[in-house]
Design an enzyme around this catalytic site. Structure first.
Site, short mmCIF file in Angstrom:
data_model
loop_
_atom_site.label_atom_id
_atom_site.label_comp_id
_atom_site.label_asym_id
_atom_site.label_seq_id
_atom_site.Cartn_x
_atom_site.Cartn_y
_atom_site.Cartn_z
N GLU A 126 -8.26 -21.90 -63.61
CA GLU A 126 -9.30 -22.35 -62.67
C GLU A 126 -9.55 -23.85 -62.84
O GLU A 126 -9.00 -24.66 -62.11
CB GLU A 126 -10.56 -21.50 -62.83
C1 HEC Z 1 -10.32 -21.54 -59.00
C2 HEC Z 1 -11.39 -20.89 -58.30
C3 HEC Z 1 -12.78 -20.85 -58.89
C4 HEC Z 1 -13.52 -21.91 -59.38
C5 HEC Z 1 -13.10 -23.34 -59.53
C6 HEC Z 1 -14.81 -21.36 -59.71
N1 HEC Z 1 -14.85 -20.03 -59.44
FE1 HEC Z 1 -16.45 -18.81 -59.63
N2 HEC Z 1 -15.27 -17.24 -59.37
C7 HEC Z 1 -13.93 -17.27 -59.03
C8 HEC Z 1 -13.35 -15.96 -59.20
C9 HEC Z 1 -11.91 -15.57 -58.92
C10 HEC Z 1 -14.38 -15.13 -59.69
C11 HEC Z 1 -14.26 -13.67 -60.10
C12 HEC Z 1 -13.66 -13.63 -61.51
C13 HEC Z 1 -13.77 -12.28 -62.16
O1 HEC Z 1 -14.59 -11.47 -61.76
O2 HEC Z 1 -13.04 -12.04 -63.12
C14 HEC Z 1 -15.58 -15.97 -59.76
C15 HEC Z 1 -16.85 -15.49 -60.12
C16 HEC Z 1 -18.00 -16.27 -60.03
C17 HEC Z 1 -19.36 -15.76 -60.11
C18 HEC Z 1 -19.76 -14.30 -60.30
C19 HEC Z 1 -20.20 -13.65 -59.03
C20 HEC Z 1 -20.30 -12.15 -59.15
O3 HEC Z 1 -20.75 -11.51 -58.20
O4 HEC Z 1 -19.93 -11.58 -60.19
C21 HEC Z 1 -20.20 -16.85 -60.02
C22 HEC Z 1 -21.71 -16.84 -60.04
C23 HEC Z 1 -19.35 -18.02 -59.90
N3 HEC Z 1 -18.04 -17.63 -59.89
C24 HEC Z 1 -19.81 -19.33 -59.89
C25 HEC Z 1 -18.96 -20.40 -60.15
C26 HEC Z 1 -19.40 -21.71 -60.61
C27 HEC Z 1 -20.83 -22.11 -60.88
C28 HEC Z 1 -18.28 -22.48 -60.74
C29 HEC Z 1 -18.16 -23.90 -61.25
C30 HEC Z 1 -18.59 -24.11 -62.62
C31 HEC Z 1 -17.16 -21.65 -60.34
N4 HEC Z 1 -17.61 -20.41 -60.03
C32 HEC Z 1 -15.85 -22.10 -60.26
C33 HEC Z 1 -13.25 -18.38 -58.60
C34 HEC Z 1 -13.63 -19.66 -58.95
#
Ligand code: HEC
Ligand code: HEC
Length: 303
Positions: A118
Site C-alpha cells: 500500500e
Molecule cells: C493502496 C490502497 C489503500 C491505501 C493507500 C489506504 N487504504 Fe485503507 N484500505 C484499503 C484496503 C484494501 C482495505 C481493506 C484491507 C483489509 O480489510 O484487509 C482498507 C481498509 C481501511 C479501513 C477499514 C474500513 C473497514 O470498514 O474495515 C479504513 C478506516 C481505512 N482503510 C482508512 C485508510 C487511511 C486513513 C489510510 C491512509 C493512512 C488508508 N486507508 C490508506 C486500501 C487502502
C-alpha cells in the site's frame, strides 16, 4: 407475574423499535485542529515511501470513500488481494478491516502506512520526512511531543471520525418523513427485514457490528480466510466483518474480493449463499431500491 410482564413489555419494545438507527447530523467532541491536520495527512502522498500514494488514492471521498477497483493499487503499481472498503461511517464499525484485525480507527491507520503493497513506509522514515516540512509546526501546535507514530495516527483517526454521512433518504424516513422513500423502497425495506437480511445487516451502519460466515447456507470459494487469519481458530474460517450497507450504491465492486459489480447480483448472491433462498426479480429490485435510499451526505469538518 411481574417477571412475565417485564418480558412481554421488553419484547414488544423490540418489535416496535426499528433495527436500524439514523446517522447523527452533527458530531460532538472532536478536536477541530486535529481534524484539519488529519485531513491534510489523509490527502498527502508524503505518507507513502515514494510519495505517490495517499489515503485518498484508495478512499476517494468524492466517490463513496473507495477506489472503485476490485483490488487497490499501492506503491510501485503493486496490486492487493482484498477490496477497499469505504472510509465513510467506518467509525461506527465495531472493528476495522474485513477480518477485524484493528480495534479502532487509530489502530487501523498504522496498517496502510507500513503495508508493503500500500504505502510501503516505516514510521521512522515518515517521522524523519515530516520533520523537514511545515508539518513539524502543525504537530507541535497540537501535541507537546510533536511528530510521533501515535500522533500521526491520532490525527488521521480524528479526521476519520468526521467522515460520516447523515441525511440519507432512509434516515429521514426513520425520523418520520413518510415521503423520503418511494413505495418500492418502503416495500424493499420490509422485504429486507422479512427475508432475513436484517439478521446480519442492522444497527447504525446496517452492518459493521458482527462477524458472519461468508457462505452460511452453501459453501463459497474464497482465497481469504477472514477472521481465522487473526484468531487461528478453525471455527472462524471464512468469517468476515459484515460490511456496512450505507452508501452501497457508490461502492461497487462488492464483497471482500470485489467479485461482483452489480448491486442486483450481490443481492441475489446474498439471498442464495447467506439465506438459502431464491428471491423473485420483483423482490430483488425492491431491495435494491431500498439499498439506494442509504446514500447519505458528507458534511466536511476539515475546512
Ligand atoms: C493502496 C490502497 C489503500 C491505501 C493507500 C489506504 N487504504 Fe485503507 N484500505 C484499503 C484496503 C484494501 C482495505 C481493506 C484491507 C483489509 O480489510 O484487509 C482498507 C481498509 C481501511 C479501513 C477499514 C474500513 C473497514 O470498514 O474495515 C479504513 C478506516 C481505512 N482503510 C482508512 C485508510 C487511511 C486513513 C489510510 C491512509 C493512512 C488508508 N486507508 C490508506 C486500501 C487502502
Ligand atoms: C448471515 C449473515 C448475512 C445475511 C443474512 C446477509 N448478509 Fe449481506 N453480507 C454478509 C457478509 C459477511 C458480507 C461480506 C461477505 C464478504 O465479502 O466476505 C455481506 C455483504 C453484503 C453486501 C456487499 C457489501 C460490500 O460492501 O461489498 C451486500 C450489498 C449485502 N451483503 C446485502 C445483503 C442483502 C440484501 C441480504 C438479504 C438478501 C443480505 N446481505 C443477507 C452477511 C450477511
Amino acid at each position: 407475574m411481574k417477571f412475565f410482564l417485564t418480558i412481554i413489555l421488553l419484547s414488544s419494545t423490540f418489535v416496535l423499535a426499528e433495527p436500524i438507527t439514523p446517522i447523527p447530523t452533527n458530531i460532538e467532541n472532536i478536536d477541530k485542529n486535529k481534524v484539519k491536520l488529519g485531513s491534510k495527512l489523509f490527502f498527502d502522498p508524503i505518507l507513502s515511501k515514494d510519495g505517490t500514494v495517499s489515503c485518498a488514492t484508495c478512499h476517494d471521498l468524492n466517490a463513496g470513500g473507495v477506489d472503485g477497483l476490485q483490488f487497490s493499487i499501492g506503491i510501485d503499481g503493486k496490486v492487493g488481494d482484498i477490496n477497499s472498503p469505504t472510509v465513510f461511517n467506518a467509525v461506527y464499525n465495531f472493528t476495522q478491516f474485513w477480518n477485524g484485525r484493528a480495534r479502532n480507527l487509530q489502530e487501523q491507520a498504522v496498517g496502510p502506512i507500513e503495508n508493503h503493497i500500500e504505502m510501503g513506509n516505516t514510521f521512522e522514515n515518515l517521522i524523519a520526512t515530516l520533520s523537514n516540512t511545515p508539518y513539524k509546526k502543525d504537530f507541535e501546535k497540537i501535541y507537546s511531543d510533536g511528530i510521533t507514530k501515535n500522533n500521526i495516527t491520532d490525527a488521521l483517526a480524528e479526521f476519520g471520525k468526521t467522515l460520516i454521512t447523515p441525511n440519507a433518504p432512509f434516515d429521514k424516513y426513520l425520523k418520520g418523513d413518510e415521503y423520503a422513500l418511494t413505495k418500492s423502497q418502503k416495500e424493499g425495506y420490509e422485504l429486507f427485514k422479512s427475508h432475513g437480511c436484517i439478521a446480519c445487516h442492522h444497527g447504525i451502519n446496517i452492518g459493521g457490528n458482527l462477524y458472519a460466515k461468508f457462505g452460511v447456507m452453501k459453501d463459497v470459494k474464497s482465497k481469504s480466510l477472514g477472521r481465522y487469519e487473526v484468531t487461528k481458530n478453525e471455527l472462524d474460517k471464512y468469517y468476515f466483518k459484515v460490511p456496512t450497507l450505507r452508501n452501497i450504491e457508490l461502492t461497487s465492486p462488492y464483497l471482500h474480493d470485489g467479485r461482483i459489480t452489480e448491486l442486483e447480483e450481490v443481492v441475489k448472491f446474498m439471498s442464495h449463499f447467506q439465506l438459502g433462498k431464491t428471491l423473485t426479480d420483483s423482490d430483488i429490485s425492491k431491495i435494491v431500491d431500498f439499498l439506494k435510499s442509504l446514500t447519505g451526505e458528507l458534511i466536511r469538518y476539515d475546512q
